[in-house]
Write a protein that holds these residues in place. Structure first.
Motif, PDB file in Angstrom:
ATOM      1  N   GLY A 100       0.841  -1.189   0.000  1.00  0.00           N
ATOM      2  CA  GLY A 100       0.000   0.000   0.000  1.00  0.00           C
ATOM      3  C   GLY A 100       0.870   1.231   0.000  1.00  0.00           C
ATOM      4  N   CYS A 101       0.288   2.368   0.324  1.00  0.00           N
ATOM      5  CA  CYS A 101       1.047   3.608   0.465  1.00  0.00           C
ATOM      6  C   CYS A 101       2.122   3.410   1.523  1.00  0.00           C
ATOM      7  CB  CYS A 101       0.099   4.739   0.862  1.00  0.00           C
ATOM      8  SG  CYS A 101       0.913   6.295   1.324  1.00  0.00           S
ATOM      9  N   THR A 102       3.341   3.866   1.246  1.00  0.00           N
ATOM     10  CA  THR A 102       4.469   3.624   2.150  1.00  0.00           C
ATOM     11  C   THR A 102       4.568   4.651   3.265  1.00  0.00           C
ATOM     12  OG1 THR A 102       5.938   4.830   0.647  1.00  0.00           O
ATOM     13  CG2 THR A 102       5.847   2.431   0.422  1.00  0.00           C
ATOM     14  N   PHE A 103       3.693   5.659   3.307  1.00  0.00           N
ATOM     15  CA  PHE A 103       3.759   6.621   4.400  1.00  0.00           C
ATOM     16  C   PHE A 103       3.362   5.920   5.695  1.00  0.00           C
ATOM     17  CE2 PHE A 103       2.698  10.235   7.016  1.00  0.00           C
ATOM     18  CZ  PHE A 103       3.624  11.186   6.628  1.00  0.00           C
ATOM     19  N   PRO A 104       4.013   6.239   6.805  1.00  0.00           N
ATOM     20  CA  PRO A 104       3.741   5.526   8.069  1.00  0.00           C
ATOM     21  C   PRO A 104       2.259   5.549   8.440  1.00  0.00           C
ATOM     22  CG  PRO A 104       5.674   6.920   8.307  1.00  0.00           C
ATOM     23  CD  PRO A 104       5.092   7.236   6.967  1.00  0.00           C
ATOM     24  N   GLY A 105       1.693   4.378   8.643  1.00  0.00           N
ATOM     25  CA  GLY A 105       0.320   4.244   9.104  1.00  0.00           C
ATOM     26  C   GLY A 105      -0.731   4.238   8.023  1.00  0.00           C
ATOM     27  N   CYS A 106      -0.394   4.567   6.779  1.00  0.00           N
ATOM     28  CA  CYS A 106      -1.396   4.663   5.725  1.00  0.00           C
ATOM     29  C   CYS A 106      -1.773   3.261   5.229  1.00  0.00           C
ATOM     30  CB  CYS A 106      -0.887   5.507   4.560  1.00  0.00           C
ATOM     31  SG  CYS A 106      -2.148   5.866   3.305  1.00  0.00           S
ATOM     32  N   THR A 107      -3.050   3.085   4.892  1.00  0.00           N
ATOM     33  CA  THR A 107      -3.550   1.786   4.429  1.00  0.00           C
ATOM     34  C   THR A 107      -4.128   1.850   3.028  1.00  0.00           C
ATOM     35  OG1 THR A 107      -5.719   2.212   5.444  1.00  0.00           O
ATOM     36  CG2 THR A 107      -4.085   1.074   6.801  1.00  0.00           C
ATOM     37  N   GLN A 108      -3.824   2.900   2.278  1.00  0.00           N
ATOM     38  CA  GLN A 108      -4.367   3.042   0.922  1.00  0.00           C
ATOM     39  C   GLN A 108      -3.847   1.921   0.028  1.00  0.00           C
ATOM     40  OE1 GLN A 108      -6.527   5.369   0.179  1.00  0.00           O
ATOM     41  NE2 GLN A 108      -6.724   5.157  -2.022  1.00  0.00           N
ATOM     42  N   PRO A 109      -4.711   1.217  -0.716  1.00  0.00           N
ATOM     43  CA  PRO A 109      -4.248   0.135  -1.606  1.00  0.00           C
ATOM     44  C   PRO A 109      -3.201   0.639  -2.594  1.00  0.00           C
ATOM     45  CG  PRO A 109      -6.622   0.044  -1.372  1.00  0.00           C
ATOM     46  CD  PRO A 109      -6.184   1.308  -0.699  1.00  0.00           C
TER      47      PRO A 109
ATOM     48  N   LYS B  23       8.686   4.901  -4.862  1.00  0.00           N
ATOM     49  CA  LYS B  23       7.852   4.303  -3.818  1.00  0.00           C
ATOM     50  C   LYS B  23       6.426   4.795  -4.003  1.00  0.00           C
ATOM     51  CE  LYS B  23       8.931   7.950  -0.484  1.00  0.00           C
ATOM     52  NZ  LYS B  23       9.716   8.721  -1.468  1.00  0.00           N
ATOM     53  N   PRO B  24       5.429   3.991  -3.662  1.00  0.00           N
ATOM     54  CA  PRO B  24       4.032   4.424  -3.806  1.00  0.00           C
ATOM     55  C   PRO B  24       3.602   5.307  -2.644  1.00  0.00           C
ATOM     56  CG  PRO B  24       4.132   2.138  -3.111  1.00  0.00           C
ATOM     57  CD  PRO B  24       5.539   2.564  -3.333  1.00  0.00           C
ATOM     58  N   LEU B  25       2.952   6.409  -2.961  1.00  0.00           N
ATOM     59  CA  LEU B  25       2.357   7.302  -1.970  1.00  0.00           C
ATOM     60  C   LEU B  25       0.956   7.680  -2.448  1.00  0.00           C
ATOM     61  CD1 LEU B  25       5.240   9.810  -1.056  1.00  0.00           C
ATOM     62  CD2 LEU B  25       4.336   7.989   0.377  1.00  0.00           C
ATOM     63  N   CYS B  26      -0.008   7.638  -1.548  1.00  0.00           N
ATOM     64  CA  CYS B  26      -1.334   8.108  -1.907  1.00  0.00           C
ATOM     65  C   CYS B  26      -1.274   9.608  -2.181  1.00  0.00           C
ATOM     66  CB  CYS B  26      -2.343   7.790  -0.803  1.00  0.00           C
ATOM     67  SG  CYS B  26      -2.077   8.704   0.737  1.00  0.00           S
ATOM     68  N   ARG B  27      -2.296  10.123  -2.844  1.00  0.00           N
ATOM     69  CA  ARG B  27      -2.254  11.524  -3.252  1.00  0.00           C
ATOM     70  C   ARG B  27      -2.105  12.467  -2.048  1.00  0.00           C
ATOM     71  NH1 ARG B  27      -3.635  13.802  -7.990  1.00  0.00           N
ATOM     72  NH2 ARG B  27      -2.602  11.891  -8.716  1.00  0.00           N
ATOM     73  N   PHE B  28      -2.775  12.168  -0.942  1.00  0.00           N
ATOM     74  CA  PHE B  28      -2.679  13.035   0.240  1.00  0.00           C
ATOM     75  C   PHE B  28      -1.249  13.074   0.771  1.00  0.00           C
ATOM     76  CE2 PHE B  28      -2.681  13.269   4.923  1.00  0.00           C
ATOM     77  CZ  PHE B  28      -3.195  14.540   5.091  1.00  0.00           C
ATOM     78  N   HIS B  29      -0.649  11.899   0.987  1.00  0.00           N
ATOM     79  CA  HIS B  29       0.706  11.875   1.551  1.00  0.00           C
ATOM     80  C   HIS B  29       1.753  12.280   0.516  1.00  0.00           C
ATOM     81  CE1 HIS B  29      -1.098   9.104   4.733  1.00  0.00           C
ATOM     82  NE2 HIS B  29      -0.630  10.149   5.383  1.00  0.00           N
ATOM     83  N   HIS B  30       1.463  12.104  -0.761  1.00  0.00           N
ATOM     84  CA  HIS B  30       2.360  12.601  -1.801  1.00  0.00           C
ATOM     85  C   HIS B  30       2.469  14.123  -1.718  1.00  0.00           C
ATOM     86  CE1 HIS B  30       3.718  12.159  -6.287  1.00  0.00           C
ATOM     87  NE2 HIS B  30       4.593  12.793  -5.543  1.00  0.00           N
ATOM     88  N   ARG B  31       1.343  14.793  -1.522  1.00  0.00           N
ATOM     89  CA  ARG B  31       1.359  16.250  -1.395  1.00  0.00           C
ATOM     90  C   ARG B  31       2.020  16.690  -0.092  1.00  0.00           C
ATOM     91  NH1 ARG B  31      -1.859  19.318  -4.558  1.00  0.00           N
ATOM     92  NH2 ARG B  31      -2.217  20.777  -2.842  1.00  0.00           N
ATOM     93  N   ILE B  32       1.771  15.933   0.982  1.00  0.00           N
ATOM     94  CA  ILE B  32       2.411  16.260   2.266  1.00  0.00           C
ATOM     95  C   ILE B  32       3.929  16.182   2.133  1.00  0.00           C
ATOM     96  CG2 ILE B  32       2.809  15.369   4.591  1.00  0.00           C
ATOM     97  CD1 ILE B  32       0.258  16.920   4.422  1.00  0.00           C
ATOM     98  N   LYS B  33       4.394  15.141   1.445  1.00  0.00           N
ATOM     99  CA  LYS B  33       5.841  14.962   1.285  1.00  0.00           C
ATOM    100  C   LYS B  33       6.421  16.022   0.362  1.00  0.00           C
ATOM    101  CE  LYS B  33       9.420  13.098  -1.210  1.00  0.00           C
ATOM    102  NZ  LYS B  33       9.777  13.174  -2.639  1.00  0.00           N
ATOM    103  N   THR B  34       5.702  16.375  -0.704  1.00  0.00           N
ATOM    104  CA  THR B  34       6.233  17.302  -1.695  1.00  0.00           C
ATOM    105  C   THR B  34       6.196  18.747  -1.209  1.00  0.00           C
ATOM    106  OG1 THR B  34       5.525  15.808  -3.464  1.00  0.00           O
ATOM    107  CG2 THR B  34       6.049  18.081  -4.082  1.00  0.00           C
TER     108      THR B  34
END
Length: 546
Positions: free
Chosen positions: A419-428, A457-468
């Motif tokens: 899933g999303c590799t951000f800590p705690g995320c469960t997005q497929p 690495k896979p990141l959901c759109r929310f955590h992708h924006r947080i990281k960027t």
């Protein structure tokens, strides 16, 4: 303790618990870094408190069960004094008559009532706490110790309880030991990763439990529709069904929700429930509600002024083409095709082994079920080193200098994660973006982050924006482990358990030897060779008997 005014007041001195109010006052003056430490500290205390609560619930049940048996034996110890009495009781037992029914409620019911009253929870919730406490004390003792020391929380322990429910008593010690070892050996992980890790351990050390769970899944299917306690005017749907049926339904809803035009005003969540209602109405197509597909307004309710304005607009637009709908992945009116993603070993697909596979968004699935799902599926084969997919013009381009990953590389990266590799995320994982850990340099691709497995690495759109756009920093080592550093300086591992733990061939190959590593390796070989020669010489000089 004082009661009055519709409430209860308990002083810290009388209850034996230190009041948290002074600490709350201090917390108001803490920095963000210190507050994160407070949060993690409180989480570990909560886990330890959960361990104690579950233990106490189990002990309360045992005490009430003993009281019940003592009360029952005072009136009826189960002995018979004649042959006729024995036959009568045997007949009652065959008819399902409980000889102790008059002494109900039993100890479990008594403990349920007391626990429910103490915690202000329902009887069903109280029963579940008692059962979980029993598992903690007698089946998952080692895993329970990880709850006591704060390595997992109560939610994850309950996941472990449910996922090991079909493990036999003979296999449980091995499952418990390996699960506790895995928890202590890895950083904390999301619930999706934790659930998959538990399922993988059960499949390895208790394969019969997987078979029993699969056989039971169909019998336990159900659906419940009732009022939503938190949303007036709404209802809630809940249920349970086999994972294959759930994946098919979920994929069908997603496909129908994505089949409308981009300007449809509904959110994806709203379109999914509308798709479910459409299926209930025997429809396999979701009607689009964008302005171009909405039915035209009739003029029967217009007054004279509105009708005149409409006529003038029509005259002005004579000869001009009307607005055209935007293209969409699916043509409205045509039944969309549901899609779901499965990762499985080729040896399993060919029937050479019984290793489980991963169904994106749903977790591990046994081999027999996977083979039936993949009978007519479109397949992609990966070997761990995908083709870059770059064109060759005169001279071969350097690897990873194209911003968009090839389809093979995208598949490899997604198969390596759950899933999303951000800590705690469960997005497929198949619904996420692929993020460059070291940013790609669009002006000089050879100097920026490469488009390779070790930099994606896979990141959901929310955590992708947080990281960027946030203040987070991330790092990915040569084995694709993703590390995230928060604005407060705290570091978290995002993929403590991933697809590479399930499918070993997805692990990246060893990086090329560095001269420094080669030098140290030579030193180790020299020391080993020297020691072996010394032992051989001593054994030659001192033949047995010594």
């Amino acid at each position: 303790m004082q009661f009055g005014g519709g409430g209860a007041e308990i002083s810290g001195e009388e209850s034996g618990v230190e009041s948290p109010l002074p600490a709350v006052v201090v917390d108001n003056e803490l920095s963000a870094t210190e507050l994160v430490d407070v949060i993690t500290h409180c989480a570990s205390i909560t886990s330890a408190a959960s361990y104690r609560l579950l233990t106490a619930a189990s002990l309360l049940h045992e005490e009430r069960e003993l009281d019940y048996h003592l009360r029952r034996t005072e009136h009826h110890d189960g002995q018979v004094f004649s042959e006729d009495d024995l036959h009568r009781r045997a007949a009652d037992a065959a008819a399902g008559i409980d000889p102790y029914a008059q002494f109900r409620p039993d100890g479990f019911d008594q403990a349920t009532a007391e626990l429910g009253a103490a915690l202000m929870i329902t009887a069903a919730q109280a029963r579940e706490l008692i059962r979980t406490g029993d598992v903690l004390r007698y089946r998952l003792m080692l895993t329970g110790s990880t709850l006591a020391c704060g390595r997992i929380d109560q939610k994850r322990f309950e996941i472990a309880v449910r996922r090991t429910d079909f493990v036999s008593d003979a296999d449980m010690p091995a499952v418990d030991a390996h699960l506790a070892e895995a928890i202590l050996a890895r950083p904390p992980m999301s619930t999706t990763q934790f659930t998959t890790m538990v399922d993988a351990i059960v499949a390895t050390h208790a394969p019969d439990a997987v078979r029993r769970r699969r056989e039971r899944a169909g019998d336990d299917r159900h659906i419940t529709i009732g009022p939503d306690r938190f949303g007036p005017g709404q209802s809630r749907i809940s249920g349970s069904l086999p994972v294959t049926d759930a994946a098919t339904l979920d994929a069908q809803l997603n496909a129908m929700a994505a089949s409308v035009h981009p300007h449809d005003p509904r959110t994806k969540r709203q379109r999914r429930i509308d798709a479910l209602l459409a299926l209930a109405a025997h429809l396999d197509v979701l009607a689009c509600r964008c302005p171009h597909c909405a039915p035209p307004a009739t003029t029967t309710d217009l007054d004279d002024t509105d009708r005149n304005d409409t006529d003038r607009d029509d005259e002005h637009d004579t000869g001009r083409a009307g607005p055209q709908p935007d293209p969409s992945p699916e043509v409205p009116g045509r039944a969309p095709v549901p899609t779901f993603h499965i990762v499985v070993n080729l040896t399993t697909l060919l029937g050479l082994d019984q290793e489980s596979g991963f169904l994106d968004g749903h977790g591990l699935v046994d081999a027999d079920t996977l083979r039936s799902l993949l009978a007519d599926a479109r397949r992609s084969f990966i070997t761990g080193q995908p083709n870059t997919g770059q064109p060759i013009t005169g001279q071969q381009q350097p690897t990873g200098t194209r911003y968009t990953p090839s389809r093979a590389l995208q598949t490899l990266v997604r198969c390596g994660e759950l899933g999303c590799t951000f800590p705690g995320c469960t997005q497929p994982v198949w619904t996420t973006d692929l993020d460059h850990t070291i940013p790609f340099d669009h002006h000089t691709p050879t100097t920026g982050g490469a488009t390779t497995q070790r930099n994606l690495k896979p990141l959901c759109r929310f955590h992708h924006r947080i990281k960027t756009f946030g203040m987070w920093r991330d790092y990915q080592d040569e084995y694709c482990t993703a590390w995230f550093c928060s604005p407060t300086g705290h570091t978290f591992v995002g993929n403590a358990f991933n697809g590479r733990d399930l499918f070993g061939y997805l692990v990246p190959r060893q990086p090329p030897d560095h001269p420094a590593r080669s030098h140290l390796a030579e030193q180790r070989d020299t020391r080993t060779t020297t020691r072996r020669r010394e032992l051989d010489a001593w054994e030659a000089a001192n033949p047995p008997p010594f």
